[in-house]
Structure formats: C-alpha cells, structure tokens
Design a protein around this motif. Structure first.
Motif, short mmCIF file in Angstrom:
data_model
loop_
_atom_site.label_atom_id
_atom_site.label_comp_id
_atom_site.label_asym_id
_atom_site.label_seq_id
_atom_site.Cartn_x
_atom_site.Cartn_y
_atom_site.Cartn_z
N LYS A 1 3.78 10.98 -9.34
CA LYS A 1 3.58 9.96 -8.47
C LYS A 1 2.56 10.51 -7.28
O LYS A 1 2.32 9.72 -6.19
CB LYS A 1 4.94 9.33 -7.90
N GLY A 2 2.32 11.63 -7.09
CA GLY A 2 1.19 12.13 -5.87
C GLY A 2 1.80 12.77 -4.91
O GLY A 2 0.98 12.99 -3.91
N PHE A 3 3.02 13.18 -5.11
CA PHE A 3 3.67 13.84 -3.92
C PHE A 3 3.32 15.45 -3.76
O PHE A 3 3.46 16.13 -4.70
CB PHE A 3 5.19 13.64 -3.78
N GLU A 4 2.83 15.52 -2.38
CA GLU A 4 2.84 16.94 -2.31
C GLU A 4 3.93 17.59 -1.77
O GLU A 4 4.88 16.98 -1.28
CB GLU A 4 1.54 17.30 -0.95
N THR A 5 4.18 19.07 -1.69
CA THR A 5 5.37 19.62 -1.31
C THR A 5 5.04 20.27 -0.01
O THR A 5 4.10 20.83 0.26
CB THR A 5 5.93 20.77 -2.28
#
Ligand code: SAH
Ligand code: SF4
Ligand code: F3S
Length: 476
Positions: A53-57
């Motif tokens: 879904k495109g989340f960065e950490t």
C-alpha cells in the motif's frame, strides 16, 4: 525474576525496517514486535501488506504516521511490557495529534475492544487472523474513528502473501506452517488468542523455501505451535478423524520436512515447536535421513511430574516424555534437545519441583527457556485451580532450574571442544569485528576469525575454547 531464557531467539521491540516501496504513499510506519517467532513472522506479513500500500518504515516513532505494535499475551510480564511501550507512544501523539496507534497480535485478540477503553491512545485493535484488513482499518482510523477487527478464522494461513524479511541477516528466515492451536494446555492463552489450528498448503511452503534459497538464504525454520500436528488435507480446520482416502492424499509433518529438505542440500532446515505427545519416530527418521535437517529438537516438557502434567493437560506423563527422549537419542545420536519449563504451577509441591530437577538431570538439555507460572484469564487453570504457589517460592524454584540449566548448557558446550563443527555463517560477532559467528547443526553458536568468509558460507571450525554457551575456534 519471573522468566529466564538461556538463549534469546527473536529481537524484541526493535523497529522493523522495510526497503522503501516504489509506490510510496509518503506515510511512515513504525512497526515493532514482541513475543514468539510466530509473532515476528506475522510482522513480516503485516509489513508486506503495508508495503504493497506504499507505506515506508521508520526507526523513530516520533516521525511515524502509524505505529503498530505486535503484542504477546503469554505471561503478565509480556503484557506489562506492551503497556509501558504504549505510555512512551503517548509522547509522540502529543507532538503529532494525527498519529495512528494500532495494537496487533495476541494481546489485541485477548482484550478485543476492551483495549480501546483501557488505553485511550489506541485507535486500531487487530487480531492475528485479520491482517488483510489493516489498510481499511487505517483508512477508518484516519477519519478519526476507532477500528477493531478481532475475527478469528478457520481458513486463514496467509499462504499467498510473500513476507517481507525484517531485520534479516539474509541467511536465516522463518516460514509459518501452521496457525492456531487446538491443544488447550491448562495454563496457556494461545488457543484463545490464535484460534483453531490450521495447516498451510505444503506447495506454498516449499515455494517459499525455494524462493528464499534463490535469494541467498541458507536456513529456514518451520514455525508452528505444534509442528508435529501439521496435516494438510486440502485446507481449513484440522480433520478430527480423516478417512483413509483423505490420509492417502494428505501431507504429514514428516513428509513436509522431507519436501523442504529436498529444496537444496545447502538449505538447512529447522523447526519449532515439537510437542512430546505428537512427535513421531517418522519425524525422527526423516531428520536422521537428511543431512541438512538440523539435529536439534525443541521439546518443551513444562514439568517433570506426572500429576502436574496431567493438571496442565499436556497429554503425556514423565515416563512418556522420557521415552521420547530415548527415541531421539537412539535415532539421532548427536541431537541437541532444548525445553520450556514452567515452575510454580498451581499446587506444585517441593517434591514435584524436585521431579523437574531430576528430569533435567536425566535429559541434560542443551538449552532451556524457563518461566514462573503466570495466571492467564479464561484459561482452564484460571477457572479451575488456585494460583497458590507464593511468588518468592516460584522465584526460588526458577533460580534453581536456571542454575541447573546453565550448568548443563556449559557441560554440553564443553563436549564440543576439540571437534570440527560445520557452521553456517550468520554474521559478524557482537564482541569483535574481526570475528564471525554462526551455528552448528545443534544450534550452538560458534565464533571464529573472519578472514575472507562471509554470511551464508558453510565453514568447518575446530573448536579450541569455549564460554558457557559459545564455542571459539578456527576454520580448518
Ligand atoms: N506451543 C508451544 C509453546 C508456546 S508458549 C508448546 O506447546 O510448547 C511458549 C512457552 O511459554 C510454553 O512452552 C510455556 O513454557 C510458557 N508459558 C505458556 N503459558 C505460560 C504461563 N501462563 N505462565 C508461564 N509460562 C507460560
Ligand atoms: Fe499453548 Fe499448549 Fe498450544 Fe503450546 S501446545 S500453544 S502450550 S496450548
Ligand atoms: Fe506468541 Fe505470545 Fe502469542 S508467545 S503466540 S505472541 S501469546
């Protein structure tokens, strides 16, 4: 002191990082995981779903748009640790009022929406079978509403989701093969937090092992609460009484182990946890047959006394357990064995505690994970028995058990001296950059000079010195 581990396998409460996704949505996720390897493996599924879904950490929760903590409920102490963590997140919510805080995993499943009442900071509560719904739950939380999904499933195994490997050394990885547990040990919260037992399609397991090998991984650990109970008959809940026909087409744990071992002789295979009541000689013969299935069995005993084992609803006696140990020693002579022990279970007498110590003397375990009994809500023990061993006695008994295990571990380590060990290199030694470390088949840590070796290599190390739980030597 209410718990003690001679070795610690998963990195608790460390921010889990993923490569930046190509379709970044500009939002940052702070993800951390507590509890067992299974939870850690689940966090890799969560990371995969959110990366899609495109989340960065991020490693810094003050920078996060979403904080997820994957929680454990096994003992009260595990839950307290999570509560403390939530208190720390409060500081981040002060500086970023839009911050979304989600609790995942076993404690979420245990407390359900009660979590929202008890911890005002929490926006999302998600149980272990509901991770596919995380993106929707985040969307709901972004509108300022609270979002809960604690449905347990009879089918979910996340078989089609390729986990993102987190905090990985690029050499060793976990593969979940079953979910849930049908055993109902009297002390244990897991059947309530993880639901009914399901086995995962063996083809997807072999495929995952194959993919990992092609990416350079050299060791997989097959995970389940009771791996010996693995039985694939086409999906869904485990069949109570499978027909002849169903069994003919089924895959047992021994067969699964063999399939994974055949992926490549240079892929080591480990597994955890074995259950004494279900571990068959078939499994032992399969381990003995394949060089790359490691000679190491984690076989929790919990107590050395048959009355306590019966109260614990473990399904075996002291004698049965010792007969399983005998089988292991006979079929796999150089097999390392480790245990879990709970001390101070309801009504445990001093004599019964001595039985646990004498069983330890008989087995001489290589490693151990030892705990003081902690009463868990809703379990059989909580409903039926009194948690009546005083805390100071639990602590004293635990200390005795830990001391004895330390002694046995040191003896086992010493037996490795003067021998050559085949070691899979995992990384640079914590103590010196000039040294590498890896493990032998028995899972004992071996340290040696780096030279030109690198993680993923197999080396033969002659052990020349040792500490309590580590061999030190040189490549020969
Ligand atoms: N499925 C595994 C164990 C999972 S929990 C098995 O059956 O062996 C890991 C360990 O935590 C258990 O083996 C047990 O030793 C310990 N444990 C579980 N519930 C506990 C409790 N209520 N108090 C203290 N220790 C507990
Ligand atoms: Fe808990 Fe027993 Fe299941 Fe292990 S086998 S997870 S101890 S109920
Ligand atoms: Fe594991 Fe803790 Fe749940 S030990 S299964 S994360 S209760």
């Amino acid at each position: 002191m209410n718990e003690s581990k001679v070795i610690d396998e998963t990195k608790q409460g460390e921010a889990l990082m993923v490569e930046k996704p190509e379709n970044s949505n500009g939002k940052k996720l702070f993800l951390e995981s507590y509890g067992c390897a299974m939870n850690f493996s689940d966090s890799e599924i969560v990371a995969s779903i959110l990366k899609d879904k495109g989340f960065e950490t991020t490693k810094d929760f003050f920078e996060a748009d979403v904080i997820f903590v994957n929680t454990c409920a096994i003992r009260e102490g595990a839950e307290q640790r999570v509560r403390q963590r939530l208190n720390e997140y409060k500081k981040a919510k002060k500086t970023n009022p839009d911050l979304i805080v989600g609790v995942l995993g076993c404690m979420a499943e245990r407390l359900k929406s009660k979590f929202l009442e008890e911890e005002k900071l929490v926006d999302i509560v998600v149980g272990p079978d509901a991770y596919r719904s995380l993106p929707e739950l985040i969307e709901i939380a972004e509108t300022g509403q609270k979002a809960v999904n604690v449905l347990l499933s009879k089918e979910e195994t996340y078989a089609d989701i390729a986990p993102v490997r987190l905090g990985s050394n690029g050499v060793t990885a976990f593969i979940s093969i079953t979910r849930g547990c049908d055993n109902m040990c009297a002390f244990c919260v897991v059947p309530f937090t993880r639901g009914r037992e399901r086995s995962r399609d063996p083809e997807t397991i072999v495929q995952e092992a194959n993919d990992l090998f092609n990416q350079g991984y050299r060791e997989v650990t097959l995970l389940g609460q009771n791996v010996d109970s693995y039985l694939w008959t086409g999906g869904g809940l485990k069949k109570e009484n499978p027909t002849e026909d169903e069994l003919k087409n089924a895959t047992t744990f021994a067969q699964l182990l063999e399939k994974v071992a055949l992926v490549n002789p240079n892929l080591r295979v480990r597994f955890s946890t074995s259950h004494p009541k279900d571990m068959t000689d078939d499994v032992l013969y399969t381990i003995a047959k394949h060089e790359n299935i490691c000679n190491y069995i984690h076989l929790p005993v919990q107590s050395g006394n048959s009355r306590i084992l019966e109260m614990m609803n473990r399904g075996y006696t002291r004698e049965w357990y010792l007969s399983r140990i005998e089988s292991i020693r006979k079929i796999i002579p150089d097999c390392a064995i480790s245990m879990d022990i709970i001390t101070g279970f309801c009504s445990e007498t001093e004599e019964e505690h001595q039985d646990t110590l004498s069983l330890m003397e008989q087995v001489k375990y290589d490693f151990g994970y030892m705990f003081a009994y902690s009463e868990r809500p809703k379990t059989l023990a909580e409903r039926k028995y009194k948690d009546d061993v005083p805390a100071d006695i639990k602590s004293r008994r635990l200390a005795e058990i830990v001391d004895l295990q330390l002694k046995h571990s040191a003896e086992r380590t010493k037996q490795g001296l003067g021998k050559v060990h085949r070691v899979l290199v995992e990384g640079v030694s914590k103590k010196s950059k000039e040294q590498l470390f890896g493990r032998n088949s028995q899972s004992l840590v071996v340290v040696f000079p780096k030279e030109n070796y690198k993680p993923g290599d197999y080396v033969n190390v002659l052990a020349e010195e040792c500490t309590g739980a580590t061999l030190i030597g040189k490549v020969v």
